[in-house]
Design a protein around this motif. Sequence first.
Motif, PDB file in Angstrom:
ATOM      1  N   ALA A  83      51.952  -9.770  15.475  1.00  0.00           N
ATOM      2  CA  ALA A  83      52.921  -8.895  15.516  1.00  0.00           C
ATOM      3  C   ALA A  83      54.195  -9.327  15.663  1.00  0.00           C
ATOM      4  O   ALA A  83      55.168  -8.088  15.757  1.00  0.00           O
ATOM      5  N   GLY A  84      54.344  -9.905  16.381  1.00  0.00           N
ATOM      6  CA  GLY A  84      56.243 -10.051  17.338  1.00  0.00           C
ATOM      7  C   GLY A  84      56.256  -8.725  18.349  1.00  0.00           C
ATOM      8  O   GLY A  84      57.451  -8.280  18.680  1.00  0.00           O
ATOM      9  N   TRP A  85      55.833  -8.927  19.499  1.00  0.00           N
ATOM     10  CA  TRP A  85      55.195  -7.983  20.457  1.00  0.00           C
ATOM     11  C   TRP A  85      55.215  -8.894  21.370  1.00  0.00           C
ATOM     12  O   TRP A  85      55.157  -8.022  22.342  1.00  0.00           O
ATOM     13  N   ALA A  86      55.081 -10.335  21.959  1.00  0.00           N
ATOM     14  CA  ALA A  86      54.686 -10.992  23.160  1.00  0.00           C
ATOM     15  C   ALA A  86      55.786 -11.687  23.495  1.00  0.00           C
ATOM     16  O   ALA A  86      55.845 -11.636  24.632  1.00  0.00           O
ATOM     17  N   ASN A  87      57.016 -10.988  23.310  1.00  0.00           N
ATOM     18  CA  ASN A  87      58.090 -11.798  23.727  1.00  0.00           C
ATOM     19  C   ASN A  87      58.916 -10.969  25.029  1.00  0.00           C
ATOM     20  O   ASN A  87      60.221 -11.486  24.492  1.00  0.00           O
ATOM     21  N   GLY A  88      58.744  -9.381  24.802  1.00  0.00           N
ATOM     22  CA  GLY A  88      59.723  -8.863  25.257  1.00  0.00           C
ATOM     23  C   GLY A  88      60.509  -7.854  23.687  1.00  0.00           C
ATOM     24  O   GLY A  88      61.710  -7.065  23.929  1.00  0.00           O
ATOM     25  N   GLU A  89      60.272  -8.332  22.154  1.00  0.00           N
ATOM     26  CA  GLU A  89      61.369  -7.587  21.660  1.00  0.00           C
ATOM     27  C   GLU A  89      60.507  -6.209  21.764  1.00  0.00           C
ATOM     28  O   GLU A  89      62.066  -5.288  20.980  1.00  0.00           O
ATOM     29  N   HIS A  90      59.654  -5.799  22.303  1.00  0.00           N
ATOM     30  CA  HIS A  90      60.090  -4.375  21.591  1.00  0.00           C
ATOM     31  C   HIS A  90      58.536  -4.040  23.849  1.00  0.00           C
ATOM     32  O   HIS A  90      58.727  -4.286  24.066  1.00  0.00           O
ATOM     33  N   PRO A  91      59.195  -2.189  24.114  1.00  0.00           N
ATOM     34  CA  PRO A  91      58.596  -1.752  25.492  1.00  0.00           C
ATOM     35  C   PRO A  91      57.377  -2.439  24.672  1.00  0.00           C
ATOM     36  O   PRO A  91      56.720  -1.491  24.722  1.00  0.00           O
ATOM     37  N   LEU A  92      56.807  -2.908  26.368  1.00  0.00           N
ATOM     38  CA  LEU A  92      55.178  -3.724  26.201  1.00  0.00           C
ATOM     39  C   LEU A  92      54.606  -2.894  27.768  1.00  0.00           C
ATOM     40  O   LEU A  92      55.229  -3.110  28.274  1.00  0.00           O
ATOM     41  N   VAL A  93      54.030  -1.994  28.135  1.00  0.00           N
ATOM     42  CA  VAL A  93      52.219  -1.970  28.821  1.00  0.00           C
ATOM     43  C   VAL A  93      51.329  -2.166  28.588  1.00  0.00           C
ATOM     44  O   VAL A  93      50.967  -1.778  27.463  1.00  0.00           O
ATOM     45  N   ILE A  94      50.826  -2.882  29.463  1.00  0.00           N
ATOM     46  CA  ILE A  94      49.241  -3.827  29.589  1.00  0.00           C
ATOM     47  C   ILE A  94      48.667  -2.769  30.180  1.00  0.00           C
ATOM     48  O   ILE A  94      48.891  -3.484  31.514  1.00  0.00           O
ATOM     49  N   GLU A  95      47.779  -2.503  29.872  1.00  0.00           N
ATOM     50  CA  GLU A  95      46.737  -1.276  31.395  1.00  0.00           C
ATOM     51  C   GLU A  95      45.707  -1.851  31.044  1.00  0.00           C
ATOM     52  O   GLU A  95      44.802  -1.652  30.146  1.00  0.00           O
ATOM     53  N   SER A  96      45.306  -2.082  32.514  1.00  0.00           N
ATOM     54  CA  SER A  96      43.238  -1.920  32.373  1.00  0.00           C
ATOM     55  C   SER A  96      42.895  -1.225  34.030  1.00  0.00           C
ATOM     56  O   SER A  96      43.626  -1.497  34.669  1.00  0.00           O
ATOM     57  N   PHE A  97      41.133  -0.827  33.562  1.00  0.00           N
ATOM     58  CA  PHE A  97      40.935  -0.301  35.344  1.00  0.00           C
ATOM     59  C   PHE A  97      40.481  -1.896  35.696  1.00  0.00           C
ATOM     60  O   PHE A  97      39.904  -1.508  36.326  1.00  0.00           O
ATOM     61  N   GLU A  98      40.944  -2.980  35.177  1.00  0.00           N
ATOM     62  CA  GLU A  98      40.163  -3.830  35.396  1.00  0.00           C
ATOM     63  C   GLU A  98      41.554  -5.490  35.335  1.00  0.00           C
ATOM     64  O   GLU A  98      41.452  -5.519  34.839  1.00  0.00           O
ATOM     65  N   SER A  99      41.405  -5.519  36.571  1.00  0.00           N
ATOM     66  CA  SER A  99      42.823  -6.633  37.545  1.00  0.00           C
ATOM     67  C   SER A  99      42.175  -7.386  36.368  1.00  0.00           C
ATOM     68  O   SER A  99      43.783  -8.306  36.931  1.00  0.00           O
ATOM     69  N   THR A 100      41.623  -7.702  36.401  1.00  0.00           N
ATOM     70  CA  THR A 100      41.350  -9.373  36.049  1.00  0.00           C
ATOM     71  C   THR A 100      41.291  -9.880  34.696  1.00  0.00           C
ATOM     72  O   THR A 100      42.213 -10.876  34.464  1.00  0.00           O
ATOM     73  N   VAL A 101      41.379  -8.671  33.985  1.00  0.00           N
ATOM     74  CA  VAL A 101      41.931  -8.962  32.380  1.00  0.00           C
ATOM     75  C   VAL A 101      43.210  -9.105  32.416  1.00  0.00           C
ATOM     76  O   VAL A 101      44.340  -9.744  31.521  1.00  0.00           O
ATOM     77  N   LEU A 102      44.078  -8.394  33.168  1.00  0.00           N
ATOM     78  CA  LEU A 102      45.620  -8.276  33.509  1.00  0.00           C
ATOM     79  C   LEU A 102      46.274  -9.438  34.098  1.00  0.00           C
ATOM     80  O   LEU A 102      47.399 -10.001  33.353  1.00  0.00           O
ATOM     81  N   ALA A 103      45.618  -9.858  35.016  1.00  0.00           N
ATOM     82  CA  ALA A 103      46.084 -11.236  35.368  1.00  0.00           C
ATOM     83  C   ALA A 103      45.787 -12.655  34.231  1.00  0.00           C
ATOM     84  O   ALA A 103      47.000 -13.579  33.948  1.00  0.00           O
ATOM     85  N   ARG A 104      44.797 -12.638  33.235  1.00  0.00           N
ATOM     86  CA  ARG A 104      44.536 -13.505  31.893  1.00  0.00           C
ATOM     87  C   ARG A 104      45.388 -13.364  31.127  1.00  0.00           C
ATOM     88  O   ARG A 104      45.978 -14.294  30.857  1.00  0.00           O
ATOM     89  N   VAL A 105      45.777 -12.107  31.128  1.00  0.00           N
ATOM     90  CA  VAL A 105      46.662 -11.361  29.919  1.00  0.00           C
ATOM     91  C   VAL A 105      47.946 -12.266  30.335  1.00  0.00           C
ATOM     92  O   VAL A 105      49.561 -12.694  29.263  1.00  0.00           O
ATOM     93  N   ARG A 106      48.738 -12.053  31.695  1.00  0.00           N
ATOM     94  CA  ARG A 106      50.172 -12.112  31.928  1.00  0.00           C
ATOM     95  C   ARG A 106      50.157 -13.526  32.995  1.00  0.00           C
ATOM     96  O   ARG A 106      50.970 -14.418  32.185  1.00  0.00           O
ATOM     97  N   GLU A 107      49.318 -14.210  32.882  1.00  0.00           N
ATOM     98  CA  GLU A 107      49.126 -16.214  33.357  1.00  0.00           C
ATOM     99  C   GLU A 107      49.081 -16.421  31.217  1.00  0.00           C
ATOM    100  O   GLU A 107      50.000 -17.662  31.326  1.00  0.00           O
ATOM    101  N   ARG A 108      49.408 -15.737  30.458  1.00  0.00           N
ATOM    102  CA  ARG A 108      49.576 -16.470  28.657  1.00  0.00           C
ATOM    103  C   ARG A 108      50.659 -16.265  28.239  1.00  0.00           C
ATOM    104  O   ARG A 108      51.177 -16.760  27.311  1.00  0.00           O
ATOM    105  N   GLY A 109      52.069 -15.006  29.151  1.00  0.00           N
ATOM    106  CA  GLY A 109      52.974 -15.384  29.189  1.00  0.00           C
ATOM    107  C   GLY A 109      53.445 -14.418  28.528  1.00  0.00           C
ATOM    108  O   GLY A 109      54.660 -14.057  28.238  1.00  0.00           O
ATOM    109  N   ILE A 110      52.763 -13.439  27.686  1.00  0.00           N
ATOM    110  CA  ILE A 110      53.178 -12.433  27.711  1.00  0.00           C
ATOM    111  C   ILE A 110      54.085 -11.408  28.084  1.00  0.00           C
ATOM    112  O   ILE A 110      53.738 -11.018  29.080  1.00  0.00           O
TER     113      ILE A 110
END
Length: 336
Positions: free
Chosen positions: A172-199
């Motif tokens: 969708a063109g939202w992975a590289n900072g093209e638009h303001p993006l916050v990713i949130e969750s009640f589970e910190s482990t999935v946040l870490a896994r998304v961050r590791e993917r370079g989003i």
Amino acid sequence: MPRAHPLVIGHRGAPGYRPEHSRSSYDLALAMGVDAVEPDVVVSRDGVLVVRHENEISGTTDVADRPEFADRRTTKTIDGAELTGWFTEDFTWAELATLRCRERLPKIRPSSASFDDEQSVLRLRDVLDLVRDASQEHGREIGVVLEIKHATYFSGIGWDLAELVESELTAAGWANGEHPLVIESFESTVLARVRERGIRGSYVYLLEAAGRPYDLVAALGSAAPTYRATAAPAGLDALIGVVDGISVDKRMILAPDKLGRVTGPSSVVADAHARGLRAFTWTCRPENAFLVAQNRTRGGAAAFGDYEREWGVIRDAGVDGVFVDHADLGVEFFRR
């Protein structure tokens, strides 16, 4: 450095006026001037990220009235709680697309419920495209606060939400900072896994006022830290460099006593800022049903209480972002 005014985030669009996560709910929030909107994502049987508050959808769609899906009703255990109903992971996206949105709280929001059964369920991709187009239309930068739901549960049935989120944001063109993006969750482990993917975006850890995060309960059992311990200074110390911020239940800021009288603002926002963490809160709603006892007025659960008094405590705490159901009220108050 704290913002002069907090981000005003349309919580599932503008569900004070339209069924949550419907197209018109998002359209209205964007037209009312929010800084961002918040879609929650769950998964379909064929791996499509669907925008629903929960994977159990009988309260927010017409699925229970659809005879062709009667045999899909079942009982499951989601994050340790037994639920009976219809679940997104038992439907293909093509099937989910035939469902219509309904107001989740019809007794409190009958006006919103008057729009029931008019609009189809959305995918994450639909919301991402909608927000990007609205940014161009309104001539201002509008963001998305993407909440990942039940990652541990979905992992247990074969879906890696980090992988699905990365794929969808990239497409969708939202992975590289093209638009303001916050990713949130009640589970910190999935946040870490998304961050590791370079989003590229900000990563925010959602904290309930009570209980423990299910991902850590699944891994550590009774040794899992409570949300409240995580919001304490020592818990916040452990989040430095792990996430960019926290988003807390508003009661953690208001700190009501046993009689429902506000004693806050508590120190949680200041404590987060002292550690370089942003601090958001959820959810600012005007109806008596959602206010602490001190701020309720006559007229019943659906009537608007003294919400400005409550919101003032939240504003004075110095929060960086607030989630609101009534986008116009939130924009007017928090940018005052």
